[in-house]
Design a protein around this motif. Sequence first.
Motif, PDB file in Angstrom:
ATOM      1  N   PRO A 122       0.832  -1.218   0.000  1.00 18.43           N
ATOM      2  CA  PRO A 122       0.000   0.000   0.000  1.00 18.43           C
ATOM      3  C   PRO A 122       0.864   1.265   0.000  1.00 18.43           C
ATOM      4  N   ARG A 123       0.503   2.202  -0.843  1.00 16.63           N
ATOM      5  CA  ARG A 123       1.219   3.470  -0.927  1.00 16.63           C
ATOM      6  C   ARG A 123       0.900   4.301   0.317  1.00 16.63           C
ATOM      7  N   LEU A 124       1.750   5.266   0.608  1.00 13.83           N
ATOM      8  CA  LEU A 124       1.507   6.166   1.739  1.00 13.83           C
ATOM      9  C   LEU A 124       0.325   7.054   1.395  1.00 13.83           C
ATOM     10  N   ASP A 125      -0.591   7.210   2.345  1.00 14.90           N
ATOM     11  CA  ASP A 125      -1.746   8.058   2.086  1.00 14.90           C
ATOM     12  C   ASP A 125      -2.340   8.554   3.404  1.00 14.90           C
ATOM     13  N   GLN A 126      -3.461   9.223   3.311  1.00 18.21           N
ATOM     14  CA  GLN A 126      -4.072   9.901   4.456  1.00 18.21           C
ATOM     15  C   GLN A 126      -4.183   9.024   5.700  1.00 18.21           C
ATOM     16  N   PRO A 127      -4.642   7.770   5.597  1.00 18.58           N
ATOM     17  CA  PRO A 127      -4.749   6.964   6.828  1.00 18.58           C
ATOM     18  C   PRO A 127      -3.422   6.779   7.561  1.00 18.58           C
ATOM     19  N   HIS A 128      -2.324   6.671   6.811  1.00 13.83           N
ATOM     20  CA  HIS A 128      -1.012   6.555   7.457  1.00 13.83           C
ATOM     21  C   HIS A 128      -0.677   7.829   8.227  1.00 13.83           C
ATOM     22  N   PHE A 129      -0.936   8.970   7.617  1.00 13.39           N
ATOM     23  CA  PHE A 129      -0.622  10.238   8.270  1.00 13.39           C
ATOM     24  C   PHE A 129      -1.594  10.544   9.400  1.00 13.39           C
ATOM     25  N   ASP A 130      -2.836  10.071   9.285  1.00 15.34           N
ATOM     26  CA  ASP A 130      -3.786  10.219  10.393  1.00 15.34           C
ATOM     27  C   ASP A 130      -3.291   9.447  11.616  1.00 15.34           C
ATOM     28  N   ARG A 131      -2.811   8.243  11.388  1.00 13.21           N
ATOM     29  CA  ARG A 131      -2.282   7.435  12.492  1.00 13.21           C
ATOM     30  C   ARG A 131      -1.031   8.081  13.061  1.00 13.21           C
ATOM     31  N   TRP A 132      -0.158   8.593  12.176  1.00 11.35           N
ATOM     32  CA  TRP A 132       1.054   9.298  12.594  1.00 11.35           C
ATOM     33  C   TRP A 132       0.684  10.461  13.504  1.00 11.35           C
ATOM     34  N   LEU A 133      -0.329  11.221  13.105  1.00 16.14           N
ATOM     35  CA  LEU A 133      -0.763  12.359  13.919  1.00 16.14           C
ATOM     36  C   LEU A 133      -1.375  11.908  15.243  1.00 16.14           C
ATOM     37  N   GLU A 134      -2.104  10.826  15.224  1.00 19.58           N
ATOM     38  CA  GLU A 134      -2.693  10.308  16.460  1.00 19.58           C
ATOM     39  C   GLU A 134      -1.600   9.991  17.483  1.00 19.58           C
ATOM     40  N   LEU A 135      -0.567   9.302  17.035  1.00 19.02           N
ATOM     41  CA  LEU A 135       0.551   8.965  17.927  1.00 19.02           C
ATOM     42  C   LEU A 135       1.332  10.210  18.334  1.00 19.02           C
ATOM     43  N   PHE A 136       1.467  11.141  17.409  1.00 15.74           N
ATOM     44  CA  PHE A 136       2.188  12.384  17.703  1.00 15.74           C
ATOM     45  C   PHE A 136       1.442  13.201  18.755  1.00 15.74           C
ATOM     46  N   ARG A 137       0.133  13.341  18.591  1.00 11.73           N
ATOM     47  CA  ARG A 137      -0.679  14.092  19.565  1.00 11.73           C
ATOM     48  C   ARG A 137      -0.603  13.463  20.957  1.00 11.73           C
ATOM     49  N   ALA A 138      -0.684  12.143  21.014  1.00 11.96           N
ATOM     50  CA  ALA A 138      -0.618  11.457  22.309  1.00 11.96           C
ATOM     51  C   ALA A 138       0.728  11.694  22.979  1.00 11.96           C
ATOM     52  N   THR A 139       1.788  11.644  22.199  1.00 12.70           N
ATOM     53  CA  THR A 139       3.125  11.866  22.754  1.00 12.70           C
ATOM     54  C   THR A 139       3.282  13.305  23.218  1.00 12.70           C
ATOM     55  N   ALA A 140       2.819  14.252  22.412  1.00 15.37           N
ATOM     56  CA  ALA A 140       2.922  15.667  22.789  1.00 15.37           C
ATOM     57  C   ALA A 140       2.157  15.939  24.087  1.00 15.37           C
ATOM     58  N   ALA A 141       0.976  15.367  24.217  1.00 17.97           N
ATOM     59  CA  ALA A 141       0.175  15.570  25.431  1.00 17.97           C
ATOM     60  C   ALA A 141       0.864  14.984  26.651  1.00 17.97           C
ATOM     61  N   GLU A 142       1.583  13.908  26.457  1.00 18.47           N
ATOM     62  CA  GLU A 142       2.267  13.240  27.561  1.00 18.47           C
ATOM     63  C   GLU A 142       3.572  13.939  27.950  1.00 18.47           C
ATOM     64  N   VAL A 143       4.302  14.453  26.971  1.00 16.29           N
ATOM     65  CA  VAL A 143       5.657  14.956  27.188  1.00 16.29           C
ATOM     66  C   VAL A 143       5.707  16.463  27.433  1.00 16.29           C
ATOM     67  N   CYS A 144       4.830  17.214  26.799  1.00 14.16           N
ATOM     68  CA  CYS A 144       4.961  18.674  26.760  1.00 14.16           C
ATOM     69  C   CYS A 144       3.909  19.387  27.602  1.00 14.16           C
ATOM     70  N   PRO A 145       4.246  20.577  28.097  1.00 12.77           N
ATOM     71  CA  PRO A 145       3.212  21.417  28.681  1.00 12.77           C
ATOM     72  C   PRO A 145       2.221  21.812  27.577  1.00 12.77           C
ATOM     73  N   PRO A 146       1.001  22.182  27.935  1.00 11.19           N
ATOM     74  CA  PRO A 146      -0.048  22.424  26.933  1.00 11.19           C
ATOM     75  C   PRO A 146       0.334  23.367  25.783  1.00 11.19           C
ATOM     76  N   GLN A 147       0.980  24.487  26.061  1.00 15.32           N
ATOM     77  CA  GLN A 147       1.326  25.418  24.974  1.00 15.32           C
ATOM     78  C   GLN A 147       2.358  24.816  24.028  1.00 15.32           C
ATOM     79  N   ALA A 148       3.326  24.135  24.568  1.00 16.56           N
ATOM     80  CA  ALA A 148       4.342  23.496  23.724  1.00 16.56           C
ATOM     81  C   ALA A 148       3.720  22.358  22.923  1.00 16.56           C
ATOM     82  N   ALA A 149       2.846  21.579  23.556  1.00 14.78           N
ATOM     83  CA  ALA A 149       2.162  20.494  22.847  1.00 14.78           C
ATOM     84  C   ALA A 149       1.358  21.055  21.677  1.00 14.78           C
ATOM     85  N   ALA A 150       0.668  22.153  21.916  1.00 15.38           N
ATOM     86  CA  ALA A 150      -0.124  22.775  20.846  1.00 15.38           C
ATOM     87  C   ALA A 150       0.761  23.216  19.687  1.00 15.38           C
TER      88      ALA A 150
END
Length: 137
Positions: free
Chosen positions: A73-101
């Motif tokens: 399967p070629r890279l497409d929106q679902p891959h990047f949606d999952r990437w963002l899901e994991l990125f958001r979870a990590t940012a919320a866990e690691v960063c203060p709210p303004q930095a996470a945003a």
Amino acid sequence: MVHRMVHGFYARIREDEVLGPIFNGAIEDRWDRHLANMVDFWSSVVLMTGRYSGRPMAAHLILDARRGEQGMPRLDQPHFDRWLELFRATAAEVCPPQAAALFVNRAEKIAQSFVHGIRFNRGEMPDWLGPVKSEPA
């Protein structure tokens, strides 16, 4: 914080059932180098340090083409949606709210840019562009 963000995020990526095989297959045994490169990338993106000088779109275009050639399967929106899901979870866990945003805002723009760039490279026109309307010369 950038170091913790990058290392935490890619730890999730490596274990993810959707993205893990893609990243692990592309990076293989070069994770140390990739992580250092990504720390430089995110340092440049978020803090404007100028530490990164690579071409991330080109790397993703090559990966997408290779996947297509291998019948994967070629890279497409679902891959990047999952990437963002994991990125958001990590940012919320690691960063203060303004930095996470800030991290998430930049990641969303990057993901959108990659999806559009990859599709354009394949010759796909964006839905929002509509049909080309031109008169013969």
